[in-house]
Motif scaffolding. Structure first.
Motif, short mmCIF file in Angstrom:
data_model
loop_
_atom_site.label_atom_id
_atom_site.label_comp_id
_atom_site.label_asym_id
_atom_site.label_seq_id
_atom_site.Cartn_x
_atom_site.Cartn_y
_atom_site.Cartn_z
N VAL A 14 3.75 4.16 6.50
CA VAL A 14 4.16 3.68 7.82
C VAL A 14 3.36 4.40 8.90
CG1 VAL A 14 6.05 3.62 9.50
CG2 VAL A 14 6.47 2.98 7.12
N VAL A 15 3.19 5.71 8.72
CA VAL A 15 2.38 6.49 9.67
C VAL A 15 0.92 6.05 9.63
CG1 VAL A 15 1.51 8.79 10.24
CG2 VAL A 15 3.91 8.48 9.58
N ASP A 16 0.37 5.91 8.41
CA ASP A 16 -1.04 5.57 8.23
C ASP A 16 -1.37 4.19 8.80
OD1 ASP A 16 -3.69 5.62 7.26
OD2 ASP A 16 -3.07 4.57 5.45
N ILE A 24 -8.71 -0.70 -3.30
CA ILE A 24 -8.96 -0.44 -4.72
C ILE A 24 -8.81 -1.73 -5.52
CG2 ILE A 24 -8.18 0.86 -6.74
CD1 ILE A 24 -7.18 3.01 -4.79
N ARG A 25 -7.77 -2.50 -5.21
CA ARG A 25 -7.56 -3.77 -5.92
C ARG A 25 -8.74 -4.71 -5.69
NH1 ARG A 25 -2.12 -3.32 -3.56
NH2 ARG A 25 -0.65 -2.67 -5.17
N GLY A 59 -5.95 -1.93 3.59
CA GLY A 59 -5.08 -0.91 3.02
C GLY A 59 -5.77 -0.12 1.93
N ARG A 60 -5.38 1.15 1.82
CA ARG A 60 -6.04 2.03 0.85
C ARG A 60 -5.89 1.51 -0.58
NH1 ARG A 60 -7.02 6.95 3.54
NH2 ARG A 60 -5.93 7.09 5.54
N ASN A 88 0.80 -1.22 0.00
CA ASN A 88 0.00 0.00 0.00
C ASN A 88 0.84 1.28 0.00
OD1 ASN A 88 -3.05 -0.85 0.56
ND2 ASN A 88 -1.71 -2.23 1.70
N GLY A 89 2.16 1.14 0.13
CA GLY A 89 2.99 2.33 0.24
C GLY A 89 4.03 2.51 -0.84
#
Length: 620
Positions: free
Chosen positions: A364-366, A418-419, A413-414, A349-350
């Motif tokens: 990492v923050v999210d 979507i996936r 995860g953002r 996700n990052g």
């Protein structure tokens, strides 16, 4: 000139320590750091022998650590007071300064001592438009003078005469006001902060600005008259002892830099492509933005950043997690145990390979920092000293085990969200389409594609088949056309003509372009040896002459593609079902399926160039 060996040894040790420090701070750019330290060595150790500034260029995509590398190097070498960071621009909105000399002098760099200047985002200072038209420039034109010989001209003698006249006039006005009995008369009424800075600059005064403002009138006049007699104040300022670092993002060289939203292409693929970028590519890219004589002034020291590898991103995530563990232990006395599933969640996700490290820090923050606070609160309340954090992929839950208690936080995860949103039927359609490309790719090249995807992070369902680099020949052009056509034809074979989707449109455009070039541009057809795509009006060809042959060629290749796919129908179906279930396949997985269906293929690494064996052909 007497060389102080002991001083040089001390500075060499400092430089070596700086190199080691930077390699700990940055991941994946050891070669850049080695080269940078080597090229600036003469400037740092023996600046006295320099007769022109050292110019070093840093080129790469965003987020690879160009600017931050320079800033941390400057801090380590204790050059903060001799450092200036500049973003040049063609517009009048970004800076009050009109010249590089103004910026240098306002930052106290108006002497001949060693200093560092970073000219960042230099691509924005283009002197040519995209069509090659010169851009009118009124600001920072002395930048090119600086790169040429390191000397920047000062203002003309008239400027000092103007200040002297202005001073005397205002002094006379001040005396008049005193005679008339005005009580509030400044000792030096006309010299404000701006004027003091200008005088300091024009006269090369060593005193600070406040000392100049506080000068008495008589002393100021004496100083101006004295400075007028010194030739040095009219001579150019010598910046030959300066280290000039130029940094920028060149989309013309790093063509993949436009894929900023791509989160599914393997980072190693981008890395392999950027590894092939050379100094020649950089100079060609610069030639599209700057005039030839200006490109020459950038010099020949060009350090090219590669896109980070998968391993680099994994190391970065590991480092950030370890840093969080360390902070949590020191601040709260709580030890964290974090499962690798969390690392994988952050990576999925990052990591946007083209965007570099910044999205990773954000993720990492999210994902971790935000949810950790909930676990920490529970641990501190119950005086627990350990938290075990895991991510359950199937259940989409982040878990925190604190003593015998388990706290669950639902989390998707953002990018995973979507996936996951891609509908099953759409994924099945895309899987067949992409596997059509993949089967023909294997048939015509002899090796498995680098990556096969039917579930990607996009607001609409999409996929891709990532190829190697192919050296174009008469044969390879025909093969590439068939590979482009194979996606839509595979849909017709598996789903029937009436269910074939419109996802083929881009493929057909690419295939048609290749067919047109095959005949009109490259002369691979005996009956059409003129170049039919000339655009200059006096040389414009009648392109319709070749249209019937282009259409015929496309029909012939579409027919051949269909025949080849039907011959390997079982492989096409099997590969499509597996891709539909998994959403992604690696070269090894594709290879295993192909071998099972007796299609002989091999696996080639990222960056492999598919090219005919010209050497053997020449010597046979």
């Amino acid at each position: 000139m007497i060389i102080d060996k002991e001083e040089i040894q001390k500075k060499k040790k400092k430089l070596d320590d700086c190199k080691a420090f930077l390699k700990k701070e940055f991941i994946g750019i050891d070669k850049i750091i080695d080269d940078l330290m080597e090229y600036l060595q003469i400037w740092y150790l023996m600046p006295e022998i320099l007769t022109r500034p050292v110019v070093i260029n840093l080129w790469g995509m965003t987020g690879v650590g160009k600017t931050d590398l320079v800033r941390k190097m400057v801090r380590f070498l204790d050059y903060q007071n001799r450092f200036v960071e500049i973003e040049l621009s063609n517009t009048d909105e970004t800076s009050w300064s009109k010249s590089v000399a103004d910026i240098f002098q306002s930052n106290g760099l108006s002497d001949e001592k060693p200093s560092i200047a970073l000219f960042d985002e230099i691509q924005r200072f283009n002197t040519l438009d995209s069509d090659g038209t010169p851009v009118p420039q009124t600001k920072f034109t002395d930048f090119w003078e600086l790169l040429s010989d390191g000397r920047l001209s000062k203002r003309e003698r008239d400027d000092l005469e103007h200040y002297l006249f202005s001073y005397l006039f205002r002094k006379k006005e001040n005396d008049r006001r005193k005679l008339q009995g005005e009580t509030e008369v400044d000792e030096n009424p006309y010299l404000n902060l701006w004027d003091a800075k200008e005088l300091k600059k024009y006269l090369s005064i060593e005193d600070d600005v406040m000392s100049i403002i506080d000068m008495k009138e008589e002393d100021m006049i004496k100083l101006i008259r004295k400075k007028q007699k010194e030739k040095k104040i009219y001579e150019p300022v010598d910046y030959s002892k300066m280290l000039i670092i130029i940094s920028g993002n060149l989309d013309e060289a790093f063509q993949m830099s436009k894929e900023t939203s791509e989160a599914d292409v393997d980072a190693n693929i981008y890395h392999a492509f950027t590894k092939k970028i050379t100094v020649v590519d950089i100079k060609n890219a610069l030639a599209r933005k700057f005039r030839p004589e200006q490109v020459a002034r950038f010099g020949n020291i060009h350090l090219i950043y590669f896109s980070l590898k998968t391993e680099d991103f994994q190391k970065l995530i590991h480092r950030e997690i370890n840093s969080l563990k360390h902070k949590t232990k020191n601040k709260f006395g709580v030890a964290l145990k974090i499962d690798k599933n969390v690392n994988d969640l952050i990576y999925r996700n990052g990591v946007f390979p083209v965007q570099g490290v910044r999205p990773v820090f954000s993720s990492v923050v999210d994902i971790l920092d935000t949810n950790l606070s909930k676990f920490l609160f529970e641990a501190i309340i119950h005086d627990d000293k350990t938290i075990e954090i895991d991510y359950l992929q199937k259940e989409k839950i982040i878990t925190g085990k604190i003593s015998n208690r388990i706290i669950e936080i639902p989390y998707l995860g953002r990018i995973d969200r979507i996936r996951q949103a891609n509908q099953q039927d759409a994924v099945a359609n895309i899987s067949v389409h992409e596997c059509g490309h993949a089967v023909c790719y294997m048939l015509y090249t002899g090796f498995a594609p680098l990556q096969l995807k039917s579930k990607v992070a996009s607001s609409y369902a999409a996929g891709f088949t990532f190829p190697h680099q192919i050296h174009d020949t008469k044969e390879s052009l025909l093969d590439r056309i068939k590979i482009y056509l194979a996606g839509g034809i595979a849909e017709e074979i598996i789903f029937g003509d009436m269910n074939a989707s419109i996802g083929r449109s881009h493929d057909r455009e690419q295939a048609t372009t290749l067919a047109i070039d095959y005949i009109r541009k490259y002369g691979f057809e005996e009956d059409y040896q003129a170049t039919y795509n000339l655009e200059d009006y006096p040389h414009r060809m009648q392109q319709h002459i070749t249209d019937e042959r282009i259409e015929k060629l496309m029909q012939e290749l579409a027919k051949k593609t269909r025949e080849d796919l039907i011959l390997h129908l079982d492989l096409l179906k099997s590969l499509s079902k597996i891709l539909s279930d998994k959403g992604s396949m690696s070269p090894k997985e594709i290879y295993d399926i192909a071998i099972k269906y007796t299609l002989k293929v091999s696996i080639k690494e990222e960056g492999y160039l598919h090219i005919a064996n010209y050497h053997n052909l020449l010597n046979s």
